[in-house]
Scaffold this active site. Structure first.
Site, short mmCIF file in Angstrom:
data_model
loop_
_atom_site.label_atom_id
_atom_site.label_comp_id
_atom_site.label_asym_id
_atom_site.label_seq_id
_atom_site.Cartn_x
_atom_site.Cartn_y
_atom_site.Cartn_z
CG ASN A 11 -1.69 1.23 1.44
OD1 ASN A 11 -1.77 2.07 0.54
ND2 ASN A 11 -2.27 1.38 2.61
CE LYS A 13 -0.19 3.36 4.72
NZ LYS A 13 -0.15 3.46 6.16
CG HIS A 95 -5.85 1.98 5.14
ND1 HIS A 95 -5.47 2.93 6.05
CD2 HIS A 95 -4.82 1.11 5.04
CE1 HIS A 95 -4.24 2.65 6.48
NE2 HIS A 95 -3.82 1.54 5.87
CD GLU A 97 -3.00 5.60 6.79
OE1 GLU A 97 -2.93 5.67 5.55
OE2 GLU A 97 -2.12 5.07 7.49
CD GLU A 165 -3.54 -2.48 7.32
OE1 GLU A 165 -2.41 -2.67 6.87
OE2 GLU A 165 -4.21 -1.47 7.07
N GLY A 171 2.60 2.03 10.90
CA GLY A 171 3.65 3.05 10.81
C GLY A 171 4.37 3.35 12.12
CB SER A 211 4.94 -2.13 12.16
OG SER A 211 4.62 -0.77 12.43
P1 PGA Z 1 2.81 0.13 7.65
O1 PGA Z 1 1.36 0.43 7.03
O2 PGA Z 1 3.30 -1.17 7.05
O3 PGA Z 1 3.65 1.31 7.22
O4 PGA Z 1 2.65 0.03 9.12
C1 PGA Z 1 0.42 -0.60 6.82
C2 PGA Z 1 -0.84 -0.05 6.22
O5 PGA Z 1 -1.25 1.06 6.59
O6 PGA Z 1 -1.47 -0.70 5.37
#
Ligand code: PGA
Length: 249
Positions: A11, A13, A95, A97, A165, A171, A211
């Protein structure tokens, strides 16, 4: 033991310009050696260029969100059908976010996921708890309610992938314990069995995200109900992303 093919989905982003296609091509070239399925969910602006430049042997290109309608007066939005037209084969919906920044709820995510499937694409539905919910012991309740309400009636083991997730793990470099990850995944599998039946539950892939890095993926992938990963930060560099994909059993 049921054999589900692993899926490693990146992903990106809000990252990536035309010159990032070279990174996509590196991943594409190497992906032919891998046993797992591989997807890169890119920003909409580079989906078509990536689609034009890959070999179409193993790696598939995807998007990170879509509108729930097919077309119409929705300024600034883009539909699953349009993303398919640009070369996307998979779309992430729900997601955290988007749930947090755009107040997307399960009902809307269900409609988006339905639209993705109706367009002939695969959908990755994301679910996950906040740190506060985790600390209150609500993880299973929260993710089960998210899954129950956001999974479309037309979902099956081929057209739908679930990504667990934990929001606090995205992150941050922090992940739940392996026992906790397996606990949530097995709970989700049980719920899919209840809603869709055993055959679908045995087929549907449940990814872990948050992560995931080359140094922790092996242990996560060894868990019984983990069928791959949704990778954010570590998917931007081909070495890291392929390093993770290489660890699939
Ligand atoms: P990350 O993000 O691997 O940077 O923690 C995962 C995601 O948001 O899908």
């Amino acid at each position: 033991m049921i054999n589900r093919k692993f899926l490693i989905a990146g992903n990106w982003k809000m990252n990536g310009m035309f010159d990032s296609i070279s990174e996509v091509c590196k991943i594409d070239q190497y992906s032919k050696k891998l046993n797992c399925d591989l997807a890169l969910c890119l920003p909409n602006t580079i989906i078509y260029k990536a689609h034009e430049n890959i070999s179409h042997e193993k790696l598939i290109i995807g998007a990170q969100n879509c509108h729930h309608e097919e077309s119409g007066a929705f300024t600034g939005d883009i539909s699953a059908k349009m993303l398919k037209n640009a070369g996307a084969k998979v779309i992430i919906v729900g997601h955290s976010e988007r749930r947090q920044n755009y107040f997307e709820n399960n009902e809307l995510i269900n409609r988006k996921a339905t639209s993705v499937i109706n367009s002939g694409l695969q959908v990755i539905i994301c679910i996950g708890e906040t740190e506060e919910e985790k600390n209150n012991g609500q993880t299973n309740d929260v993710v089960c309610s998210q899954l129950r309400n956001s999974i479309p009636v037309i979902s099956n083991g081929e057209n739908t992938v679930i990504a667990y997730e934990p929001i606090w793990a995205i992150g941050t470099g922090r992940i739940p314990s392996l026992k906790e990850i397996q606990g949530v995944h097995s709970q989700l599998r049980l719920l899919i069995t209840e809603i869709k039946g055993t055959e679908t539950a045995n087929k549907m892939r449940i990814l872990y995200g948050g992560s995931v890095k080359p140094n922790n993926a092996k242990d996560i992938f060894a868990l019984e109900d983990v069928d791959g990963a949704l990778v954010g930060g570590a998917s931007l560099k081909s070495e890291d992303f392929l390093g993770i994909a290489n660890l699939c059993p």
